[in-house]
Design a protein around this motif. Structure first.
Motif, short mmCIF file in Angstrom:
data_model
loop_
_atom_site.label_atom_id
_atom_site.label_comp_id
_atom_site.label_asym_id
_atom_site.label_seq_id
_atom_site.Cartn_x
_atom_site.Cartn_y
_atom_site.Cartn_z
N LEU A 158 1.07 -1.32 0.19
CA LEU A 158 0.60 0.36 -0.03
C LEU A 158 0.60 1.25 -0.37
N LEU A 159 1.68 1.68 0.59
CA LEU A 159 2.77 1.73 0.82
C LEU A 159 3.26 2.81 -1.04
N ALA A 160 3.72 1.85 -1.76
CA ALA A 160 4.16 1.45 -2.07
C ALA A 160 2.79 2.31 -3.88
N LYS A 161 2.02 1.56 -3.41
CA LYS A 161 0.97 2.20 -4.25
C LYS A 161 0.61 3.65 -3.80
N ILE A 162 0.39 4.15 -3.30
CA ILE A 162 0.44 5.76 -2.59
C ILE A 162 0.89 6.39 -3.22
N SER A 163 2.58 5.88 -3.27
CA SER A 163 3.44 7.14 -3.06
C SER A 163 3.98 6.96 -4.63
N THR A 203 9.19 -1.67 7.68
CA THR A 203 8.32 -0.89 7.04
C THR A 203 8.24 0.44 7.22
N ILE A 204 8.57 1.53 8.25
CA ILE A 204 8.47 2.68 8.30
C ILE A 204 9.74 3.16 8.00
N ALA A 205 10.44 2.25 7.61
CA ALA A 205 11.76 3.38 6.57
C ALA A 205 11.65 3.21 5.68
N ILE A 206 10.40 2.58 4.96
CA ILE A 206 9.93 2.49 3.36
C ILE A 206 9.65 3.14 3.28
N ALA A 207 8.05 3.82 3.84
CA ALA A 207 7.32 4.50 4.50
C ALA A 207 8.15 6.20 4.49
N GLU A 208 9.12 6.17 5.32
CA GLU A 208 10.10 7.73 5.16
C GLU A 208 10.57 7.66 4.10
N TYR A 209 11.81 7.27 3.66
CA TYR A 209 11.83 7.09 2.26
C TYR A 209 10.86 7.22 1.03
N LEU A 210 9.56 7.11 0.05
CA LEU A 210 8.65 6.88 -0.72
C LEU A 210 8.09 8.11 -0.10
N ASN A 211 8.41 8.51 0.49
CA ASN A 211 7.85 9.91 1.18
C ASN A 211 9.44 11.12 1.39
N GLU A 212 10.02 10.60 1.39
CA GLU A 212 10.79 11.96 0.71
C GLU A 212 11.23 11.72 -0.71
N SER A 243 1.38 5.89 13.78
CA SER A 243 1.82 4.73 12.57
C SER A 243 2.44 4.00 13.19
N GLY A 244 3.50 4.74 14.24
CA GLY A 244 4.95 4.58 14.99
C GLY A 244 3.69 3.63 16.09
N GLU A 245 3.25 4.02 16.73
CA GLU A 245 2.04 2.84 17.38
C GLU A 245 1.74 1.68 16.72
N MET A 246 1.10 1.76 15.52
CA MET A 246 0.66 1.03 14.75
C MET A 246 1.84 -0.72 14.79
N HIS A 247 3.12 0.42 13.89
CA HIS A 247 3.98 -0.76 13.51
C HIS A 247 4.63 -1.55 15.18
N SER A 248 4.55 -0.80 16.45
CA SER A 248 5.69 -1.10 17.69
C SER A 248 4.18 -2.09 18.78
N CYS A 305 -2.21 3.34 5.40
CA CYS A 305 -1.19 2.10 4.93
C CYS A 305 -0.87 1.33 5.90
N MET A 306 -0.91 2.04 7.83
CA MET A 306 -0.61 0.82 8.90
C MET A 306 -1.67 0.17 9.58
N TYR A 307 -2.92 1.13 8.88
CA TYR A 307 -3.80 0.28 9.43
C TYR A 307 -4.81 -0.44 9.01
N ALA A 308 -4.98 -0.85 7.71
CA ALA A 308 -5.29 -0.71 6.89
C ALA A 308 -5.78 -2.59 7.06
N PRO A 309 -4.60 -3.00 7.45
CA PRO A 309 -4.74 -5.53 7.78
C PRO A 309 -5.35 -4.69 8.87
N VAL A 310 -5.39 -4.10 9.74
CA VAL A 310 -6.61 -4.00 11.21
C VAL A 310 -7.58 -4.35 10.33
N VAL A 311 -8.12 -3.37 9.41
CA VAL A 311 -9.40 -4.25 8.57
C VAL A 311 -9.99 -4.98 8.73
#
Length: 218
Positions: free
Chosen positions: A22-27, A69-78, A100-105, A164-170
């Motif tokens: 999802l992160l790759a898709k929205i980027s 995953t968070i590193a991927i998100a930050e990389y793509l955002n940059e 997002s960090g709360e979901m990650h950890s 993207c982080m919360y979608a699998p929870v859905v």
């Protein structure tokens, strides 16, 4: 720009692979998928939800490898700041990073008690109290964001890293028949009707069953 490769595992079971996709898709990055075999013992641990991230997702872009995953998100955002993977408003951006960090950890009880399985449906599933505390926290986050930024996504009209982080929870809430209330259910419907999610779920249903289904009837 060089095409990227996204290493993923099972589309049916791997929540972290879904997040990376999802992160790759929205980027908007051009990428191809490559699957890590579930026969790899480290990949199997990830599939069985014993850890948040081992091998996947991993984004390969030129000579750069990003596997968290968070590193991927930050990389793509940059790389694609114009896309708005993080909200432009500083308040919203800080909140997006925080949740997002709360979901990650966090949310270990939810992960272990309600693992992702897109083929699974369990009406009337009994949720243990520790997992219910995680559910209550997640739905509180959603309600706060949806009330503040007016939806349909957590931070307004467009999806962000947080979605993207919360979608699998859905998908977990759908699989285990979790009642989340009208506002959160509307958000769940938004995520499930989101075109990258529909693409992933459709392909997950065609995926061969490659690991033994977990015994979820506790």
């Amino acid at each position: 720009m060089t095409e990227a490769t996204l290493l993923i595992s099972s589309k049916n079971y791997s929540s972290w692979s879904l997040r990376g996709f999802l992160l790759a898709k929205i980027s908007g990055i051009t990428f191809k998928e490559e699957r890590v075999s579930p026969d790899d013992p480290r990949a199997k641990e990830e599939l069985l939800m014993r850890t948040s991230s081992i091998l996947v997702p991993c984004l390969l872009h030129g000579d750069i490898s990003i596997w968290d995953t968070i590193a991927i998100a930050e990389y793509l955002n940059e790389k694609f700041p114009e896309v708005g993977m993080l909200p432009r408003d500083p308040h919203a951006r800080a909140r997006c990073r925080s949740i997002s960090g709360e979901m990650h950890s966090g949310f270990a009880a939810l992960r272990s008690s309600l693992p992702m399985n897109l083929r699974f449906r369990k009406p009337g599933f009994t949720v243990w109290s520790s997992a219910q505390a995680d559910i209550d926290r997640i739905t509180s986050i959603w309600r706060d964001c949806l009330s503040t930024w007016k939806g349909p996504f957590l931070f307004g009209r467009m999806p962000t890293i947080a979605d993207c982080m919360y979608a699998p929870v859905v998908t977990r809430f759908q699989s285990y028949d979790v009642n989340v209330g009208p506002l959160c259910q509307e958000y769940c419907n938004t995520i499930l009707s989101w075109s990258p999610m529909k693409e992933w779920i459709s392909e997950a249903k065609e995926e061969p069953q490659e690991i033994i289904e977990l015994d979820l009837d506790f």
